[in-house]
Scaffold this motif. Structure first.
Motif, PDB file in Angstrom:
ATOM      1  N   GLU A 268      13.065 130.134 -26.917  1.00  0.00           N
ATOM      2  CA  GLU A 268      12.813 130.328 -28.308  1.00  0.00           C
ATOM      3  C   GLU A 268      11.791 131.205 -28.245  1.00  0.00           C
ATOM      4  O   GLU A 268      11.437 131.986 -29.614  1.00  0.00           O
TER       5      GLU A 268
ATOM      6  N   THR B  72      11.167 133.569 -31.691  1.00  0.00           N
ATOM      7  CA  THR B  72      10.184 134.193 -32.569  1.00  0.00           C
ATOM      8  C   THR B  72       8.753 134.318 -32.456  1.00  0.00           C
ATOM      9  O   THR B  72       8.343 134.593 -33.607  1.00  0.00           O
TER      10      THR B  72
ATOM     11  N   TYR C  93      18.570 133.171 -30.845  1.00  0.00           N
ATOM     12  CA  TYR C  93      17.051 132.955 -29.630  1.00  0.00           C
ATOM     13  C   TYR C  93      17.584 134.828 -29.153  1.00  0.00           C
ATOM     14  O   TYR C  93      16.666 135.218 -28.514  1.00  0.00           O
TER      15      TYR C  93
ATOM     16  N   GLN D 228      18.159 137.107 -31.200  1.00  0.00           N
ATOM     17  CA  GLN D 228      16.264 137.491 -31.994  1.00  0.00           C
ATOM     18  C   GLN D 228      15.766 138.504 -31.123  1.00  0.00           C
ATOM     19  O   GLN D 228      14.702 139.767 -31.551  1.00  0.00           O
TER      20      GLN D 228
END
Length: 157
Positions: free
Chosen positions: A69, A73, A121, A124
């Motif tokens: 994560e 992020t 995640y 991303q």
């Protein structure tokens, strides 16, 4: 260094702490390039553990997901892209190899058995790295890693 400690839990929690520090200090890492490289090598090792930890029944599952994560992020893979652009640095090739290993491990360790959040995640984090390169300028080594994972078929993302 705690990142190379014999105890796997110490290595895991040290990696989590380092990723939290990178999160707090983003976009400027509080570490020098050799330390960043060491952190990312341990991060890759920890993310690889997702390949056998597919649900919350694994005691460390939440920590592995937390690492992924944070990678996604905060777009932490971009740190390796930036460092790999320093061609006059003797560690340039090592940074690029680490970046390729990060992409490969992320894509190879996360499967459809993981929750949609974990898959998200992974996607991303890889997309953040690819977006950092100029259009048409993604290094061949990075493309090779992507193609290897895609060629393995539907078990992967």
């Amino acid at each position: 260094s705690y990142l190379t400690n014999r105890d796997k839990e110490i290595r895991l929690y040290t990696t989590v702490a380092c990723m939290e520090m990178l999160y707090i200090y983003a976009p400027e890492p509080p570490y020098d390039p050799p330390e960043i490289l060491q952190i990312f090598h341990q991060l890759i090792t920890q993310i690889s553990n997702l390949s056998h930890a597919v649900d919350t029944s694994d005691i460390h599952y939440a920590s592995y997901v937390r690492l992924l994560e944070r990678l996604a992020t905060v777009k932490m893979g971009v740190i390796l892209v930036e460092l790999s652009r320093t061609y006059d640095d003797p560690r340039h090739n090592e940074m690029m190899e680490c970046l390729c290993e990060l992409i490969h491990t992320t894509l190879a360790s996360v499967t459809h058995e993981h929750g949609s959040d974990v898959v998200g995640y992974a996607v991303q984090s890889v997309c953040a790295v690819l977006e950092e390169f100029d259009v048409g300028c993604v290094p061949g080594e990075v493309l090779d890693e992507l193609l290897v994972c895609v060629a393995k078929g539907p078990i992967l993302l």
